[in-house]
Design a protein around this motif. Structure first.
Motif, PDB file in Angstrom:
ATOM      1  N   ILE A  92       0.836  -1.201   0.000  1.00  0.00           N
ATOM      2  CA  ILE A  92       0.000   0.000   0.000  1.00  0.00           C
ATOM      3  C   ILE A  92       0.874   1.257   0.000  1.00  0.00           C
ATOM      4  O   ILE A  92       0.615   2.199  -0.750  1.00  0.00           O
ATOM      5  CB  ILE A  92      -0.983  -0.012   1.190  1.00  0.00           C
ATOM      6  CG1 ILE A  92      -2.031  -1.115   0.979  1.00  0.00           C
ATOM      7  CG2 ILE A  92      -1.637   1.343   1.376  1.00  0.00           C
ATOM      8  CD1 ILE A  92      -2.878  -1.413   2.197  1.00  0.00           C
ATOM      9  N   LYS A  93       1.931   1.267   0.805  1.00  0.00           N
ATOM     10  CA  LYS A  93       2.776   2.455   0.913  1.00  0.00           C
ATOM     11  C   LYS A  93       3.634   2.691  -0.328  1.00  0.00           C
ATOM     12  O   LYS A  93       3.717   3.816  -0.823  1.00  0.00           O
ATOM     13  CB  LYS A  93       3.688   2.348   2.142  1.00  0.00           C
ATOM     14  CG  LYS A  93       4.571   3.565   2.330  1.00  0.00           C
ATOM     15  CD  LYS A  93       5.351   3.509   3.624  1.00  0.00           C
ATOM     16  CE  LYS A  93       6.186   4.777   3.771  1.00  0.00           C
ATOM     17  NZ  LYS A  93       6.878   4.819   5.048  1.00  0.00           N
ATOM     18  N   TYR A  94       4.287   1.631  -0.845  1.00  0.00           N
ATOM     19  CA  TYR A  94       5.250   1.814  -1.926  1.00  0.00           C
ATOM     20  C   TYR A  94       4.713   1.451  -3.313  1.00  0.00           C
ATOM     21  O   TYR A  94       5.231   1.952  -4.312  1.00  0.00           O
ATOM     22  CB  TYR A  94       6.530   1.030  -1.643  1.00  0.00           C
ATOM     23  CG  TYR A  94       7.297   1.607  -0.486  1.00  0.00           C
ATOM     24  CD1 TYR A  94       8.036   2.780  -0.629  1.00  0.00           C
ATOM     25  CD2 TYR A  94       7.272   1.004   0.767  1.00  0.00           C
ATOM     26  CE1 TYR A  94       8.727   3.328   0.431  1.00  0.00           C
ATOM     27  CE2 TYR A  94       7.960   1.545   1.832  1.00  0.00           C
ATOM     28  CZ  TYR A  94       8.691   2.705   1.664  1.00  0.00           C
ATOM     29  OH  TYR A  94       9.373   3.256   2.718  1.00  0.00           O
ATOM     30  N   LEU A  95       3.722   0.573  -3.389  1.00  0.00           N
ATOM     31  CA  LEU A  95       3.154   0.202  -4.690  1.00  0.00           C
ATOM     32  C   LEU A  95       1.782   0.832  -4.916  1.00  0.00           C
ATOM     33  O   LEU A  95       1.158   0.618  -5.945  1.00  0.00           O
ATOM     34  CB  LEU A  95       3.069  -1.324  -4.816  1.00  0.00           C
ATOM     35  CG  LEU A  95       4.388  -2.089  -4.650  1.00  0.00           C
ATOM     36  CD1 LEU A  95       4.155  -3.586  -4.805  1.00  0.00           C
ATOM     37  CD2 LEU A  95       5.444  -1.593  -5.633  1.00  0.00           C
ATOM     38  N   ASN A  96       1.308   1.572  -3.924  1.00  0.00           N
ATOM     39  CA  ASN A  96       0.014   2.266  -3.979  1.00  0.00           C
ATOM     40  C   ASN A  96      -1.147   1.339  -4.314  1.00  0.00           C
ATOM     41  O   ASN A  96      -2.108   1.745  -4.957  1.00  0.00           O
ATOM     42  CB  ASN A  96       0.062   3.431  -4.978  1.00  0.00           C
ATOM     43  CG  ASN A  96       0.981   4.537  -4.522  1.00  0.00           C
ATOM     44  OD1 ASN A  96       1.332   4.621  -3.350  1.00  0.00           O
ATOM     45  ND2 ASN A  96       1.387   5.372  -5.443  1.00  0.00           N
ATOM     46  N   SER A  97      -1.029   0.086  -3.880  1.00  0.00           N
ATOM     47  CA  SER A  97      -2.074  -0.895  -4.142  1.00  0.00           C
ATOM     48  C   SER A  97      -1.887  -2.068  -3.174  1.00  0.00           C
ATOM     49  O   SER A  97      -0.752  -2.430  -2.866  1.00  0.00           O
ATOM     50  CB  SER A  97      -1.972  -1.395  -5.581  1.00  0.00           C
ATOM     51  OG  SER A  97      -2.924  -2.387  -5.829  1.00  0.00           O
ATOM     52  N   PRO A  98      -2.976  -2.672  -2.728  1.00  0.00           N
ATOM     53  CA  PRO A  98      -2.830  -3.810  -1.801  1.00  0.00           C
ATOM     54  C   PRO A  98      -2.625  -5.136  -2.538  1.00  0.00           C
ATOM     55  O   PRO A  98      -3.178  -6.148  -2.158  1.00  0.00           O
ATOM     56  CB  PRO A  98      -4.162  -3.805  -1.058  1.00  0.00           C
ATOM     57  CG  PRO A  98      -5.128  -3.280  -2.070  1.00  0.00           C
ATOM     58  CD  PRO A  98      -4.366  -2.270  -2.875  1.00  0.00           C
ATOM     59  N   TYR A 100      -1.375  -8.766  -3.841  1.00  0.00           N
ATOM     60  CA  TYR A 100      -1.180  -9.928  -2.965  1.00  0.00           C
ATOM     61  C   TYR A 100       0.211  -9.850  -2.317  1.00  0.00           C
ATOM     62  O   TYR A 100       1.122  -9.193  -2.824  1.00  0.00           O
ATOM     63  CB  TYR A 100      -1.384 -11.237  -3.738  1.00  0.00           C
ATOM     64  CG  TYR A 100      -0.385 -11.510  -4.831  1.00  0.00           C
ATOM     65  CD1 TYR A 100       0.707 -12.344  -4.595  1.00  0.00           C
ATOM     66  CD2 TYR A 100      -0.518 -10.962  -6.110  1.00  0.00           C
ATOM     67  CE1 TYR A 100       1.626 -12.610  -5.593  1.00  0.00           C
ATOM     68  CE2 TYR A 100       0.379 -11.233  -7.113  1.00  0.00           C
ATOM     69  CZ  TYR A 100       1.457 -12.051  -6.849  1.00  0.00           C
ATOM     70  OH  TYR A 100       2.362 -12.316  -7.835  1.00  0.00           O
ATOM     71  N   ASN A 101       0.382 -10.499  -1.194  1.00  0.00           N
ATOM     72  CA  ASN A 101       1.570 -10.333  -0.341  1.00  0.00           C
ATOM     73  C   ASN A 101       2.904 -10.626  -1.027  1.00  0.00           C
ATOM     74  O   ASN A 101       3.901  -9.982  -0.735  1.00  0.00           O
ATOM     75  CB  ASN A 101       1.459 -11.195   0.916  1.00  0.00           C
ATOM     76  CG  ASN A 101       0.458 -10.634   1.909  1.00  0.00           C
ATOM     77  OD1 ASN A 101       0.042  -9.482   1.808  1.00  0.00           O
ATOM     78  ND2 ASN A 101       0.058 -11.448   2.855  1.00  0.00           N
ATOM     79  N   GLU A 102       2.960 -11.593  -1.926  1.00  0.00           N
ATOM     80  CA  GLU A 102       4.233 -12.033  -2.495  1.00  0.00           C
ATOM     81  C   GLU A 102       4.530 -11.432  -3.863  1.00  0.00           C
ATOM     82  O   GLU A 102       5.414 -11.910  -4.566  1.00  0.00           O
ATOM     83  CB  GLU A 102       4.276 -13.565  -2.591  1.00  0.00           C
ATOM     84  CG  GLU A 102       4.339 -14.276  -1.265  1.00  0.00           C
ATOM     85  CD  GLU A 102       2.964 -14.356  -0.585  1.00  0.00           C
ATOM     86  OE1 GLU A 102       1.933 -14.251  -1.294  1.00  0.00           O
ATOM     87  OE2 GLU A 102       2.927 -14.510   0.648  1.00  0.00           O
ATOM     88  N   ILE A 103       3.841 -10.379  -4.262  1.00  0.00           N
ATOM     89  CA  ILE A 103       4.057  -9.836  -5.607  1.00  0.00           C
ATOM     90  C   ILE A 103       5.494  -9.367  -5.809  1.00  0.00           C
ATOM     91  O   ILE A 103       6.092  -9.609  -6.862  1.00  0.00           O
ATOM     92  CB  ILE A 103       3.051  -8.721  -5.972  1.00  0.00           C
ATOM     93  CG1 ILE A 103       3.171  -8.393  -7.474  1.00  0.00           C
ATOM     94  CG2 ILE A 103       3.242  -7.500  -5.087  1.00  0.00           C
ATOM     95  CD1 ILE A 103       2.044  -7.564  -8.015  1.00  0.00           C
ATOM     96  N   LEU A 104       6.087  -8.712  -4.821  1.00  0.00           N
ATOM     97  CA  LEU A 104       7.457  -8.241  -4.970  1.00  0.00           C
ATOM     98  C   LEU A 104       8.434  -9.407  -5.093  1.00  0.00           C
ATOM     99  O   LEU A 104       9.371  -9.349  -5.888  1.00  0.00           O
ATOM    100  CB  LEU A 104       7.841  -7.309  -3.821  1.00  0.00           C
ATOM    101  CG  LEU A 104       9.123  -6.516  -4.008  1.00  0.00           C
ATOM    102  CD1 LEU A 104       9.092  -5.682  -5.285  1.00  0.00           C
ATOM    103  CD2 LEU A 104       9.364  -5.616  -2.812  1.00  0.00           C
ATOM    104  N   ASP A 105       8.212 -10.481  -4.355  1.00  0.00           N
ATOM    105  CA  ASP A 105       9.046 -11.684  -4.473  1.00  0.00           C
ATOM    106  C   ASP A 105       8.985 -12.220  -5.898  1.00  0.00           C
ATOM    107  O   ASP A 105      10.002 -12.595  -6.480  1.00  0.00           O
ATOM    108  CB  ASP A 105       8.577 -12.783  -3.517  1.00  0.00           C
ATOM    109  CG  ASP A 105       8.574 -12.361  -2.079  1.00  0.00           C
ATOM    110  OD1 ASP A 105       9.474 -12.762  -1.337  1.00  0.00           O
ATOM    111  OD2 ASP A 105       7.641 -11.629  -1.693  1.00  0.00           O
ATOM    112  N   ASP A 106       7.766 -12.286  -6.445  1.00  0.00           N
ATOM    113  CA  ASP A 106       7.588 -12.814  -7.791  1.00  0.00           C
ATOM    114  C   ASP A 106       8.270 -11.940  -8.835  1.00  0.00           C
ATOM    115  O   ASP A 106       8.870 -12.449  -9.779  1.00  0.00           O
ATOM    116  CB  ASP A 106       6.095 -12.984  -8.112  1.00  0.00           C
ATOM    117  CG  ASP A 106       5.456 -14.115  -7.323  1.00  0.00           C
ATOM    118  OD1 ASP A 106       6.191 -14.990  -6.801  1.00  0.00           O
ATOM    119  OD2 ASP A 106       4.219 -14.141  -7.223  1.00  0.00           O
ATOM    120  N   ILE A 107       8.211 -10.638  -8.674  1.00  0.00           N
ATOM    121  CA  ILE A 107       8.872  -9.736  -9.618  1.00  0.00           C
ATOM    122  C   ILE A 107      10.387  -9.891  -9.513  1.00  0.00           C
ATOM    123  O   ILE A 107      11.079 -10.006 -10.530  1.00  0.00           O
ATOM    124  CB  ILE A 107       8.437  -8.273  -9.366  1.00  0.00           C
ATOM    125  CG1 ILE A 107       6.948  -8.102  -9.717  1.00  0.00           C
ATOM    126  CG2 ILE A 107       9.299  -7.306 -10.172  1.00  0.00           C
ATOM    127  CD1 ILE A 107       6.350  -6.783  -9.270  1.00  0.00           C
TER     128      ILE A 107
END
Length: 159
Positions: A92-98, A100-107
């Motif tokens: 929410i803070k850095y991607l401005n969207s909630p 799913y929890n592991e999206i950054l891991d996947d990227i």
């Protein structure tokens, strides 16, 4: 007198153990050099560094002129330069969207996001188009572009 000999031997053994084992750190399973860009309204980082994969998480370390400018740890929570927060709060803070929890891991690991929804295979990887953002992986480069929220995450593995 015997108590003092035992105490000094125990103290010496404890200090030696702390010195040997206290300074050891977990070794990554895999490390790679990357050009990492993380551009959001809150933070703008674009430089070279390393992605370290551990058994229990991932760490991204970005350097500028030999100085660590970003230390991003992804485990149960996400820590950015030692400030930790829940994954949802980070999104929410850095991607401005909630997301799913592991999206950054996947990227970071260049895996398909959102259970491979809208996935189109390409000659060099895949593309996923969504209404407000696009995610593309091609030849060891991942690009997550959210034009609605002004978010860019670009990770290019260095050879």
């Amino acid at each position: 007198m015997n108590i003092y000999k035992f105490g000094s031997k125990f103290t010496t053994l404890a200090l030696l153990s702390a010195l040997i084992f206290g300074c050891s750190t977990a070794q990554p399973k895999h490390s790679s050099g990357v050009l990492f860009s993380f551009i959001t309204p809150q933070i703008r980082i674009s430089d070279t560094g390393f992605i370290h994969s551990y058994t229990n998480g991932t760490q991204v370390q970005i350097y500028n002129s030999g100085t660590l400018t970003l230390n991003l740890k992804l485990a149960q929570n996400i820590c950015i330069n030692s400030a930790c927060m829940s994954r949802k709060s980070f999104n929410i803070k850095y991607l401005n969207s909630p997301h799913y929890n592991e999206i950054l891991d996947d990227i970071i690991t260049q895996r398909a996001i959102y259970d491979s929804a809208n996935l189109i295979q390409t000659d060099c990887g895949f593309v996923q188009d969504f209404s407000s953002f696009r995610y593309e992986v091609c030849d060891k480069t991942a690009k997550f572009i959210d034009s609605k929220n002004n978010i860019k995450i670009i990770i290019r593995e260095l050879q």
